[in-house]
Design an enzyme around this catalytic site. Structure first.
Site, mmCIF file in Angstrom:
data_model
loop_
_atom_site.group_PDB
_atom_site.id
_atom_site.type_symbol
_atom_site.label_atom_id
_atom_site.label_comp_id
_atom_site.label_asym_id
_atom_site.label_seq_id
_atom_site.Cartn_x
_atom_site.Cartn_y
_atom_site.Cartn_z
ATOM 1 N N HIS A 56 0.633 -1.496 -0.116
ATOM 2 C CA HIS A 56 -0.003 0.274 0.271
ATOM 3 C C HIS A 56 0.770 1.244 -0.148
ATOM 4 C CE1 HIS A 56 0.467 -0.494 4.177
ATOM 5 N NE2 HIS A 56 0.449 0.354 4.659
ATOM 6 N N HIS A 58 1.722 3.457 2.729
ATOM 7 C CA HIS A 58 1.768 4.584 3.057
ATOM 8 C C HIS A 58 3.324 4.238 3.155
ATOM 9 C CE1 HIS A 58 -1.821 3.977 5.862
ATOM 10 N NE2 HIS A 58 -1.690 4.814 4.843
ATOM 11 N N ASP A 60 5.520 4.460 5.102
ATOM 12 C CA ASP A 60 6.841 3.042 5.400
ATOM 13 C C ASP A 60 6.524 1.730 5.162
ATOM 14 O OD1 ASP A 60 3.252 3.549 6.715
ATOM 15 O OD2 ASP A 60 4.829 1.815 7.870
ATOM 16 N N HIS A 61 5.884 2.165 3.607
ATOM 17 C CA HIS A 61 6.195 1.161 2.622
ATOM 18 C C HIS A 61 6.353 1.135 1.494
ATOM 19 C CE1 HIS A 61 3.296 -1.765 5.416
ATOM 20 N NE2 HIS A 61 3.240 -0.465 6.327
ATOM 21 N N HIS A 113 -7.368 -1.558 6.065
ATOM 22 C CA HIS A 113 -5.960 0.027 6.146
ATOM 23 C C HIS A 113 -6.455 1.191 5.472
ATOM 24 C CE1 HIS A 113 -2.660 0.387 8.622
ATOM 25 N NE2 HIS A 113 -2.088 0.923 7.378
ATOM 26 N N ASP A 132 -0.287 -3.888 6.187
ATOM 27 C CA ASP A 132 -0.611 -3.442 7.287
ATOM 28 C C ASP A 132 -2.304 -4.245 7.556
ATOM 29 O OD1 ASP A 132 1.691 -2.895 8.520
ATOM 30 O OD2 ASP A 132 0.521 -0.103 8.339
ATOM 31 N N HIS A 170 5.016 -5.195 10.313
ATOM 32 C CA HIS A 170 5.703 -4.615 12.241
ATOM 33 C C HIS A 170 5.029 -5.437 12.900
ATOM 34 C CE1 HIS A 170 4.902 -0.078 10.830
ATOM 35 N NE2 HIS A 170 3.831 -0.728 10.167
HETATM 36 FE FE FE Z 1 2.772 0.639 7.816
HETATM 37 ZN ZN ZN Z 2 0.410 1.852 6.757
#
Ligand code: FE
Ligand code: ZN
Length: 252
Positions: A56, A58, A60-61, A113, A132, A170
């Site tokens: 996705h 985000h 951090d991805h 998410h 996530d 995570h």
């Molecule tokens: Fe994440």
């Molecule tokens: Zn995320």
């Protein structure tokens, strides 16, 4: 020949996930949380990155997409929403197949998410990369989707074989375990949470988990059994929504 999977911690609580098709030696990174960490880990292993699989958009991805592209020329595959923040070479969606050498990965749409959240299922390797969506004893927050969206997505993952290893993005498991214990008196849940606390006290990862273990102990998958303590509901998705809301407000 199979698929090698290498997991390593990065950023505050993310996991970097590198995979390598043994037949051809081609490697991929699932998401790009930290380009420097991913490139150095791949270099240490001697793995050549040919592919990025984004779950996705985000940061951090997908935040490391550009740097990984610049360093390796890897093809970036993911949901179209990735282009909000990062380059994407090939948009994919539910039911598509992505190949890494001889390894086939099936794309499973797992919205909730975010909208446009994907999981990647390597059936022969018995592994699924879920971003996530599903966490060990947890699930992703509902930033863009509804409770129904996430419940549908969790149902798709729960339908995979019990032995399937689940690679979450995570390490949230100790916090998830404290929440699970607040809601669930099942002895298997208590035993698992004790094992999680012991693992984390020693700095060991709790990922991967398995579909079978999550079905037995994850409070979100068990929502229809647990949600009557939280309020009234008239569908499994509403039960899930009550558990999700309770976790959002949980201090622990
Ligand atoms: Fe994440
Ligand atoms: Zn995320």
């Amino acid at each position: 020949m199979g698929l090698e999977i290498h997991l390593f911690p990065c950023l505050a609580d993310n996991y970097g996930i590198l995979i390598r098709d043994q037949a051809t030696g081609l490697a991929a990174t699932v998401d790009t949380p930290d380009a420097d960490a991913i490139l150095s880990e791949a270099g240490r292993l001697g793995w050549k990155l040919a592919l990025v699989l984004n779950t996705h958009w985000h940061p951090d991805h997908a935040g490391g997409n550009q740097a990984i592209k610049n360093a390796t020329g890897a093809e970036i595959v993911g949901p179209p929403e990735v282009t909000r923040i990062a380059p994407l070479d090939r948009p994919v969606g539910d039911g598509d197949e992505v190949r890494l050498g001889d390894t086939r990965l099936r794309v499973i749409q797992t919205d909730g998410h975010t909208q446009g959240h994907l999981s990647y299922y390597a059936a022969e390797a018995g592994a699924v990369f879920v971003g996530d969506t599903l966490f060990a004893l947890g699930c992703g927050r509902l930033f863009e989707g509804t409770a129904q969206d996430m419940w549908t997505s969790l149902g798709k993952l729960a339908a995979l074989p019990d032995a399937t290893r689940v690679y979450c993005a995570h390490e949230y498991t100790a916090s998830n375990a404290r929440f699970a214990l607040s809601l669930d008196r099942d002895p298997q849940v208590a035993a698992r949470c004790a094992a999680v606390f012991a693992a984390r006290a020693e700095g060991r990862p709790t990922v991967p988990t398995t579909i079978g273990l999550e079905k037995a102990t994850n409070p979100f998958l068990r929502a229809p059994l647990l949600a009557s303590a939280l309020g009234r509901f008239s569908s499994d998705a509403e039960a899930f929504g009550l558990v999700r809301a309770a976790k959002d407000g949980f201090q622990g």
